[in-house]
Design a protein around this motif. Structure first.
Motif, mmCIF file in Angstrom:
data_model
loop_
_atom_site.group_PDB
_atom_site.id
_atom_site.type_symbol
_atom_site.label_atom_id
_atom_site.label_comp_id
_atom_site.label_asym_id
_atom_site.label_seq_id
_atom_site.Cartn_x
_atom_site.Cartn_y
_atom_site.Cartn_z
ATOM 1 N N GLU A 149 0.808 -1.214 0.000
ATOM 2 C CA GLU A 149 0.000 0.000 0.000
ATOM 3 C C GLU A 149 0.838 1.260 0.000
ATOM 4 N N THR A 150 1.980 1.216 0.653
ATOM 5 C CA THR A 150 2.742 2.438 0.851
ATOM 6 C C THR A 150 3.493 2.816 -0.407
ATOM 7 N N PRO A 151 3.222 3.975 -1.008
ATOM 8 C CA PRO A 151 3.990 4.397 -2.178
ATOM 9 C C PRO A 151 5.432 4.651 -1.784
ATOM 10 N N LYS A 152 6.362 4.221 -2.641
ATOM 11 C CA LYS A 152 7.770 4.437 -2.352
ATOM 12 C C LYS A 152 8.123 5.898 -2.542
ATOM 13 N N ASP A 153 9.014 6.350 -1.718
ATOM 14 C CA ASP A 153 9.452 7.730 -1.767
ATOM 15 C C ASP A 153 10.337 7.942 -2.991
ATOM 16 N N SER A 154 9.921 8.831 -3.892
ATOM 17 C CA SER A 154 10.659 9.030 -5.133
ATOM 18 C C SER A 154 12.021 9.658 -4.901
ATOM 19 N N LEU A 155 12.234 10.229 -3.733
ATOM 20 C CA LEU A 155 13.519 10.857 -3.457
ATOM 21 C C LEU A 155 14.484 9.916 -2.757
ATOM 22 N N ASP A 156 14.078 8.673 -2.529
ATOM 23 C CA ASP A 156 14.948 7.725 -1.852
ATOM 24 C C ASP A 156 15.740 6.881 -2.846
ATOM 25 N N ASP A 157 16.278 7.516 -3.876
ATOM 26 C CA ASP A 157 17.028 6.768 -4.879
ATOM 27 C C ASP A 157 18.379 6.313 -4.348
ATOM 28 N N LEU A 158 18.997 7.128 -3.536
ATOM 29 C CA LEU A 158 20.329 6.782 -3.052
ATOM 30 C C LEU A 158 20.271 5.697 -1.995
ATOM 31 N N PHE A 159 19.319 5.787 -1.101
ATOM 32 C CA PHE A 159 19.197 4.820 -0.010
ATOM 33 C C PHE A 159 17.740 4.435 0.172
ATOM 34 N N PRO A 160 17.477 3.302 0.815
ATOM 35 C CA PRO A 160 16.099 2.929 1.138
ATOM 36 C C PRO A 160 15.581 3.752 2.307
ATOM 37 N N ASN A 161 14.280 3.688 2.488
ATOM 38 C CA ASN A 161 13.632 4.401 3.573
ATOM 39 C C ASN A 161 13.659 3.528 4.813
ATOM 40 N N ASP A 162 14.666 3.726 5.646
ATOM 41 C CA ASP A 162 14.832 2.840 6.804
ATOM 42 C C ASP A 162 13.772 3.053 7.856
ATOM 43 N N GLN A 248 11.039 17.971 0.632
ATOM 44 C CA GLN A 248 10.821 19.362 0.251
ATOM 45 C C GLN A 248 12.137 20.120 0.076
ATOM 46 N N ASN A 249 13.251 19.378 0.139
ATOM 47 C CA ASN A 249 14.595 19.987 0.029
ATOM 48 C C ASN A 249 14.917 20.934 1.183
ATOM 49 N N LYS A 250 14.258 20.750 2.311
ATOM 50 C CA LYS A 250 14.571 21.524 3.514
ATOM 51 C C LYS A 250 15.595 20.726 4.330
ATOM 52 N N TYR A 251 16.828 20.698 3.813
ATOM 53 C CA TYR A 251 17.841 19.806 4.372
ATOM 54 C C TYR A 251 18.288 20.244 5.769
ATOM 55 N N LYS A 252 18.359 21.536 6.010
ATOM 56 C CA LYS A 252 18.810 22.010 7.312
ATOM 57 C C LYS A 252 17.856 21.571 8.420
ATOM 58 N N GLU A 253 16.542 21.752 8.170
ATOM 59 C CA GLU A 253 15.547 21.337 9.165
ATOM 60 C C GLU A 253 15.556 19.820 9.352
ATOM 61 N N LEU A 286 20.483 11.968 3.739
ATOM 62 C CA LEU A 286 20.454 13.430 3.671
ATOM 63 C C LEU A 286 21.772 13.978 3.146
ATOM 64 N N TYR A 287 22.879 13.510 3.705
ATOM 65 C CA TYR A 287 24.186 13.985 3.246
ATOM 66 C C TYR A 287 24.434 13.567 1.795
ATOM 67 N N GLY A 288 23.986 12.351 1.443
ATOM 68 C CA GLY A 288 24.187 11.892 0.070
ATOM 69 C C GLY A 288 23.450 12.754 -0.932
ATOM 70 N N LYS A 289 22.231 13.153 -0.593
ATOM 71 C CA LYS A 289 21.456 13.990 -1.503
ATOM 72 C C LYS A 289 22.064 15.387 -1.642
ATOM 73 N N ARG A 290 22.832 15.807 -0.688
ATOM 74 C CA ARG A 290 23.504 17.108 -0.762
ATOM 75 C C ARG A 290 24.907 16.986 -1.338
ATOM 76 N N GLY A 291 25.301 15.752 -1.733
ATOM 77 C CA GLY A 291 26.622 15.557 -2.315
ATOM 78 C C GLY A 291 27.735 15.458 -1.296
ATOM 79 N N LYS A 292 27.395 15.347 -0.008
ATOM 80 C CA LYS A 292 28.413 15.248 1.048
ATOM 81 C C LYS A 292 28.702 13.770 1.321
#
Length: 519
Positions: A149-162, A248-253, A286-292
């Motif tokens: 039932e749960t749609p996969k998070d489209s932004l979790d390409d680098l890692f799974p949603n743990d 939402q790309n609010k990485y700092k929060e 989070l760090y991976g999505k920011r290139g860190k």
């Protein structure tokens, strides 16, 4: 006494009118007193006069004065009425302002109530949907039902949603050791938070952050009131809200929330709990999505150590973490480590889940991408052919002279150089890609990657055959849900620069919920 002109009266404000009225009252009072004094003196004079003519004259004057006094008293009465009317209007205006404030407050409460009702309606619909699924398939475990039932998070390409994984104890229910390990930590995520997580992911996947964020914040506030800030449930809710902020790309929060959740989980559950590994992996996301990648790598390694310690070194979750670590190293050019991590993950998947598990093909695809980056084209080609051959065998049985996978057809066409292409029916392998694409979303990616490799080698006929097959699958609407993306162009050599100008093709990387490549 000077009175304002009539044309100026229309421009006076209420305060100015009242002020002028008070001045008029004072003037009229003085004039009244003066007239009464004159009238009194006239009356005294009448008493002293003996002649009738003079007495009559004084009587007339006294009558005029009486009328003047009456007019003055009338003016005073009207002025006092104006003053009373002004006080009444002020009281009415004050009451009106109070009513407006009460109305605004009521409207605000009504709006909040409508939002709460809308959220509850959405939750009710979701729960009803889950109950309907249980009626149709009572043999499905709660974990499997949630996964469907749960749609996969489209932004979790680098890692799974743990957070989703640990929200259900452990993802792989066939291995009871995983569940036992989670329970030994003394904490199991409540069912209400798992349901809330499903709702939040559903809203986020639809882009409805105006519902998802308040829902998370309200739940977090309620948990902190009832359980205190330093509670595992609060940490779980912080993880969920962080995932929404990350989308939402609010990485700092998101980073602030995840660090807070990590601190709570380490304090309450211990530093080697599976939930701690989940939060570490989410921070690495989070760090991976920011290139860190350098900052993400130690977090990922620590999560791997925890999983190996709690679950065992051959658990599928360990393989998933190895895939994550390989991706981080690949983005840093550490290809020896990448090969080691992918090979370990591949061995675990094949031994524990079987050769037909989707993760096997995905890991092979990503290992092939590592080979391509190093110029190891032969090794990559072998892996691509293994994926396509296994998919063919799964649908049509063992390979023989009359039952060949698509890459063999492509190479035969290359050898014939198109002489018999018009006479070779597409139907001899046309059904193959239709059947395999349904059960293996990785096939389309592999077709395109092997086609790019053929083109790089100058095998244009073979490349066009695979590309045509992949294109047909897309036209029929069975392309993978998680579409791949360009991350690397095959390197050109000195002798092939002229030819590769027309043949270089981007290589695709598998980006499903388990593994993927951060572009």
């Amino acid at each position: 006494m000077v009175y304002p002109r009539e044309e100026k009266l229309e421009k006076l404000s209420q305060e100015e009118i009242i002020s002028n009225t008070k001045l008029v009252i004072q003037g009229l009072e003085a004039l009244k007193n003066e007239h009464n004094s004159i009238l009194h003196s006239l009356l005294e004079t009448i008493k002293c006069l003996k002649k009738d003519e003079e007495a009559n004259l004084v009587h007339e004057k006294s009558n005029l004065l009486r009328k003047s006094v009456e007019m003055i008293e009338l003016g005073l009465g009207e002025a006092q009425v104006m003053m009373a009317l002004s006080n009444h209007l002020n009281a009415v205006e004050s009451e009106k302002q109070k009513l407006r404030a009460q109305l605004a407050n009521t409207q605000q409460k009504l709006q909040k109530s409508e939002q709460s009702v809308a959220q509850l309606e959405e939750e009710k619909k979701h729960l009803e949907f889950m109950n309907q699924l249980k009626k149709y398939d009572e043999d499905v475990s709660p974990t499997e039902e949630k996964d469907r039932e749960t749609p996969k998070d489209s932004l979790d390409d680098l890692f799974p949603n743990d957070e989703e994984e640990h929200g259900q104890g452990m993802q792989h229910q066939h291995n009871s050791a995983a569940v036992v390990a989670a329970q030994q930590g003394g904490y199991e995520i409540p069912a209400r938070l798992r349901t809330l997580h499903n709702l939040v992911i559903q809203y986020a996947s639809q882009g409805r952050y105006e519902v998802a964020v308040p829902l998370c914040k309200q739940a977090l506030e309620d948990l902190e009131k009832t359980s205190g800030h330093d509670h595992p449930d609060v940490a779980t809710m912080l993880n969920i809200l962080a995932l929404v902020y990350r989308d939402q790309n609010k990485y700092k929060e998101a980073a602030h929330l995840l660090n807070d959740a990590l601190s709570i989980r380490e304090k309450t559950l211990g530093k080697d709990h599976p939930a701690v590994a989940a939060t570490l992996n989410n921070l690495a996301v989070l760090y991976g999505k920011r290139g860190k990648y350098k900052e993400a790598e130690p977090l990922c390694k620590r999560a791997l150590e925890i999983r190996e310690k709690v679950l065992g070194k051959d658990h599928p979750d360990v393989a998933k973490q190895l895939n994550n670590l390989a991706l981080l190293c690949q983005n840093q050019g550490k290809y020896e480590e990448v090969e080691y991590y992918y090979c370990r993950a591949l061995e675990i998947y094949e031994s524990r889940l079987g050769p037909d598990d989707p993760n096997v093909a995905k890991t092979k695809n990503n290992l092939a991408s590592c080979f391509l980056k190093q110029g190891k084209y032969k090794e990559a080609e072998i892996l691509y052919k293994e994926i396509l051959t296994r998919a063919h065998e799964k649908e049509f049985g063992s390979v023989d002279a009359d039952n060949k996978p698509i890459w063999m057809h492509a190479e035969e066409r290359e050898e014939s150089k198109g002489r018999h292409r018009d006479n070779t029916p597409y139907g001899e392998y046309g059904g193959w890609y239709k059947a395999c694409k349904v059960n293996s979303p990785t096939v389309n990616t592999t077709l395109r990657n092997l086609g790019a490799l053929y083109r790089r080698q100058g095998k244009l006929e073979a490349a066009e055959t695979l590309e045509e097959c992949a294109a047909r699958s897309r036209k029929q609407g069975i392309d993978p849900i998680h579409q791949t993306r360009v991350v690397e162009i095959l390197k050109d050599t000195e002798g092939d620069r002229r030819r590769s100008r027309d043949s270089l093709t981007s290589v695709k990387y598998e980006s499903g919920s388990e593994t993927g490549e951060e572009a």
